[in-house]
Scaffold this active site. Structure first.
Site, PDB file in Angstrom:
ATOM      1  N   TYR A   1       0.471 -35.968  56.727  1.00  0.00           N
ATOM      2  CA  TYR A   1       0.279 -34.787  55.870  1.00  0.00           C
ATOM      3  C   TYR A   1      -1.135 -34.245  56.033  1.00  0.00           C
ATOM      4  CZ  TYR A   1      -0.082 -32.123  51.478  1.00  0.00           C
ATOM      5  OH  TYR A   1      -0.271 -31.137  50.532  1.00  0.00           O
TER       6      TYR A   1
ATOM      7  N   LYS B   1      -2.487 -30.558  57.363  1.00  0.00           N
ATOM      8  CA  LYS B   1      -3.349 -29.676  56.557  1.00  0.00           C
ATOM      9  C   LYS B   1      -4.667 -29.396  57.281  1.00  0.00           C
ATOM     10  CE  LYS B   1      -0.830 -28.792  52.963  1.00  0.00           C
ATOM     11  NZ  LYS B   1      -0.458 -27.413  52.616  1.00  0.00           N
TER      12      LYS B   1
ATOM     13  N   SER C   1      -5.253 -29.892  50.494  1.00  0.00           N
ATOM     14  CA  SER C   1      -5.244 -31.029  49.573  1.00  0.00           C
ATOM     15  C   SER C   1      -6.480 -31.874  49.833  1.00  0.00           C
ATOM     16  CB  SER C   1      -3.993 -31.854  49.836  1.00  0.00           C
ATOM     17  OG  SER C   1      -4.172 -33.150  49.350  1.00  0.00           O
ATOM     18  N   SER C   2      -6.935 -32.571  48.793  1.00  0.00           N
ATOM     19  CA  SER C   2      -8.143 -33.390  48.947  1.00  0.00           C
ATOM     20  C   SER C   2      -7.912 -34.581  49.879  1.00  0.00           C
ATOM     21  CB  SER C   2      -8.630 -33.878  47.585  1.00  0.00           C
ATOM     22  OG  SER C   2      -7.628 -34.641  46.957  1.00  0.00           O
ATOM     23  N   CYS C   3      -6.644 -34.842  50.253  1.00  0.00           N
ATOM     24  CA  CYS C   3      -6.413 -35.969  51.160  1.00  0.00           C
ATOM     25  C   CYS C   3      -6.811 -35.644  52.594  1.00  0.00           C
ATOM     26  CB  CYS C   3      -4.978 -36.456  51.090  1.00  0.00           C
ATOM     27  SG  CYS C   3      -3.833 -35.333  51.847  1.00  0.00           S
TER      28      CYS C   3
ATOM     29  N   HIS D   1       4.180 -37.472  42.368  1.00  0.00           N
ATOM     30  CA  HIS D   1       2.814 -37.971  42.227  1.00  0.00           C
ATOM     31  C   HIS D   1       2.721 -38.819  40.950  1.00  0.00           C
ATOM     32  CE1 HIS D   1       2.037 -34.563  44.999  1.00  0.00           C
ATOM     33  NE2 HIS D   1       1.205 -35.441  45.514  1.00  0.00           N
TER      34      HIS D   1
HETATM   35  O1  GFB Z   1      -0.251 -39.543  42.925  1.00  0.00           O
HETATM   36  P1  GFB Z   1      -0.024 -40.492  44.017  1.00  0.00           P
HETATM   37  O2  GFB Z   1       1.369 -40.748  44.439  1.00  0.00           O
HETATM   38  O3  GFB Z   1      -0.787 -40.014  45.296  1.00  0.00           O
HETATM   39  O4  GFB Z   1      -0.638 -41.926  43.610  1.00  0.00           O
HETATM   40  P2  GFB Z   1      -2.221 -40.172  45.999  1.00  0.00           P
HETATM   41  C1  GFB Z   1      -1.904 -42.092  43.021  1.00  0.00           C
HETATM   42  C2  GFB Z   1      -2.112 -43.527  42.605  1.00  0.00           C
HETATM   43  O5  GFB Z   1      -1.259 -43.822  41.496  1.00  0.00           O
HETATM   44  C3  GFB Z   1      -1.798 -44.577  43.662  1.00  0.00           C
HETATM   45  C4  GFB Z   1      -0.621 -45.055  41.694  1.00  0.00           C
HETATM   46  O6  GFB Z   1      -2.785 -45.586  43.620  1.00  0.00           O
HETATM   47  C5  GFB Z   1      -0.453 -45.136  43.200  1.00  0.00           C
HETATM   48  O7  GFB Z   1      -0.225 -46.455  43.625  1.00  0.00           O
HETATM   49  N1  GFB Z   1       0.641 -45.118  40.923  1.00  0.00           N
HETATM   50  C6  GFB Z   1       0.894 -45.970  39.882  1.00  0.00           C
HETATM   51  C7  GFB Z   1       1.749 -44.377  41.122  1.00  0.00           C
HETATM   52  N2  GFB Z   1       2.142 -45.804  39.448  1.00  0.00           N
HETATM   53  C8  GFB Z   1       2.705 -44.818  40.182  1.00  0.00           C
HETATM   54  C9  GFB Z   1       3.996 -44.212  40.181  1.00  0.00           C
HETATM   55  O8  GFB Z   1       4.887 -44.558  39.399  1.00  0.00           O
HETATM   56  N3  GFB Z   1       4.207 -43.196  41.083  1.00  0.00           N
HETATM   57  C10 GFB Z   1       3.219 -42.792  41.953  1.00  0.00           C
HETATM   58  N4  GFB Z   1       3.496 -41.787  42.798  1.00  0.00           N
HETATM   59  N5  GFB Z   1       1.998 -43.374  41.999  1.00  0.00           N
HETATM   60  C11 GFB Z   1      -1.200 -38.307  47.433  1.00  0.00           C
HETATM   61  C12 GFB Z   1      -1.048 -38.079  48.892  1.00  0.00           C
HETATM   62  O9  GFB Z   1      -1.952 -39.431  47.339  1.00  0.00           O
HETATM   63  O10 GFB Z   1      -1.913 -37.291  46.785  1.00  0.00           O
HETATM   64  C13 GFB Z   1      -0.639 -36.707  49.193  1.00  0.00           C
HETATM   65  O11 GFB Z   1      -0.171 -39.038  49.422  1.00  0.00           O
HETATM   66  C14 GFB Z   1      -1.409 -35.669  48.437  1.00  0.00           C
HETATM   67  O12 GFB Z   1      -0.776 -36.518  50.555  1.00  0.00           O
HETATM   68  C15 GFB Z   1      -1.533 -35.995  46.974  1.00  0.00           C
HETATM   69  O13 GFB Z   1      -2.686 -35.530  48.983  1.00  0.00           O
HETATM   70  C16 GFB Z   1      -2.461 -35.069  46.219  1.00  0.00           C
HETATM   71  O14 GFB Z   1      -3.289 -39.502  45.200  1.00  0.00           O
HETATM   72  O15 GFB Z   1      -2.498 -41.589  46.355  1.00  0.00           O
END
Ligand code: GFB
Length: 330
Positions: free
Chosen positions: A149, A153, A120-122, A192
């Site tokens: 996580y 990875k 993952s890109s994280c 996500h």
């Molecule tokens: O997709 P996401 O949960 O993961 O969140 P990351 C991306 C952005 O969307 C964050 C915002 O800035 C969240 O605050 N966001 C806005 C929301 N509304 C929502 C919502 O309703 N749900 C969610 N989930 N986010 C993950 C990593 O990071 O990405 C993992 O934690 C993994 O480890 C994955 O690498 C690809 O992009 O921030």
């Protein structure tokens, strides 16, 4: 000298190659399975979690001794969005370390010809220069919300690289950017952002709600890749010989993305339009933003001749149709 097999003699080119997809019910694994079936691969091996618990070393070893797959696609993992990563840090490091350690080691010991490990890109540092190159791995601290996580990875990447260096086991680490598509998790707490927003906008439209509340500030920037494009990249890379992978990758690490990002606020506008929701968008800044920006440098993959093809709007519309057809959230 590792990696000198020629592709003509390689099991990788045959349609009857014994190919094990670990994690075939997940977003990535199910897309890889679809792509392999479409390509006519006839000897695909899958196991449900009930049949094979990848966190149990003895079960994994017995499975590999019995099946001896030629190729392994390691897409089994504990995954989730920023909320899930924050809430279940022990699971995100523990389960992932167990699964990948067992599978990588057993694949090598039982004669697999190639293993592709999905990361993952994280894994890249929170403040990595943008776009993020493969070379940026381990150059500065990680984003705290997903550090467990990411550390798991990174351990997987290092294990794959080390097995290649010491034993000549032909491994490749793919670092996809944020993925979406059919088969995604639409649970509002653990998903996500992209599936969460599809569901939130859909439900708000159905229930005629005047506003939708998103997490964080809306300013973080993300890059989104349709999972069928990732599966296509997996197939493409499987066909490359070992020398080509040595040349193109950075010590067997290669990014998979589209090379463009957008803010969460702009993503929300796009999803609102696709769903047909016209209400207001609000932000709950008590929820985490996570990494400020995550855009991959995909020049290594482009130099090999592969580019993503699904435009984001089209991919979102198709994913929304998939979600609606499965009557989620109705
Ligand atoms: O997709 P996401 O949960 O993961 O969140 P990351 C991306 C952005 O969307 C964050 C915002 O800035 C969240 O605050 N966001 C806005 C929301 N509304 C929502 C919502 O309703 N749900 C969610 N989930 N986010 C993950 C990593 O990071 O990405 C993992 O934690 C993994 O480890 C994955 O690498 C690809 O992009 O921030």
């Amino acid at each position: 000298m590792p990696g000198t097999r020629s592709m003509e003699n390689s099991a990788l080119m045959r349609k009857d190659t014994k190919l094990y997809i670990a994690g075939h019910t997940g977003l990535v694994g199910s897309a890889v399975l679809r792509a392999m079936r479409n390509e006519g691969f006839s000897n695909l091996i899958v196991r449900t979690r009930e049949q094979l618990d990848l966190t149990r070393q003895a079960e994994v070893e017995a499975f590999f001794r019995e099946e001896r797959p030629d190729v392994v696609i390691l897409a089994a993992a504990k995954v989730g969005g920023v909320g899930a990563n924050n809430r279940y840090p022990a699971d995100f490091i523990g389960i992932n370390l167990m699964i990948q350690t067992h599978v990588i080691d057993a694949a090598y010991r039982n004669g697999a010809e190639r293993l592709i490990f999905l990361g993952s890109s994280c894994i890249y540092p929170r403040k990595a220069p943008q776009p993020m190159k493969e070379e940026h791995l381990l150059t500065s601290p990680l984003e705290p919300t997903n550090e467990p996580y990411a550390v798991a990875k990174i351990a997987g990447v290092t294990m794959c690289r080390s097995y290649y260096r010491q034993y000549g086991f032909d491994t490749l680490n793919l670092q996809p950017t944020n993925l979406y598509g059919p088969g995604d998790n639409f649970d509002l707490e653990t998903s996500h952002v992209l599936p969460a927003l599809i569901r939130k906008f859909h439900e708000a439209k159905e229930q005629r709600k005047p506003f939708v509340t998103l997490w964080g500030s809306g300013t973080p920037r993300r890059e989104f890749l349709h999972v069928d494009d990732l599966a296509d990249a997996v197939l493409f890379l499987l066909r490359q010989d070992s020398e080509t992978l040595d040349r193109a990758s950075y010590h067997r690490l290669i990014n998979v993305g589209v090379g463009e990002d957008l803010s969460i606020a702009d993503l929300a506008t796009l999803i609102g339009e696709s769903v047909g929701y016209e209400g207001e968008i609000r932000y709950d800044t008590s929820k985490p933003d996570g990494t400020p920006r995550k855009l991959l440098d995909v020049s290594r993959l482009h130099s090999l001749g592969w580019t993503a093809t699904t435009p984001l709007r089209e991919g979102i519309e198709a994913t929304y149709r998939w979600y609606r057809d499965r009557s989620h959230g109705r």
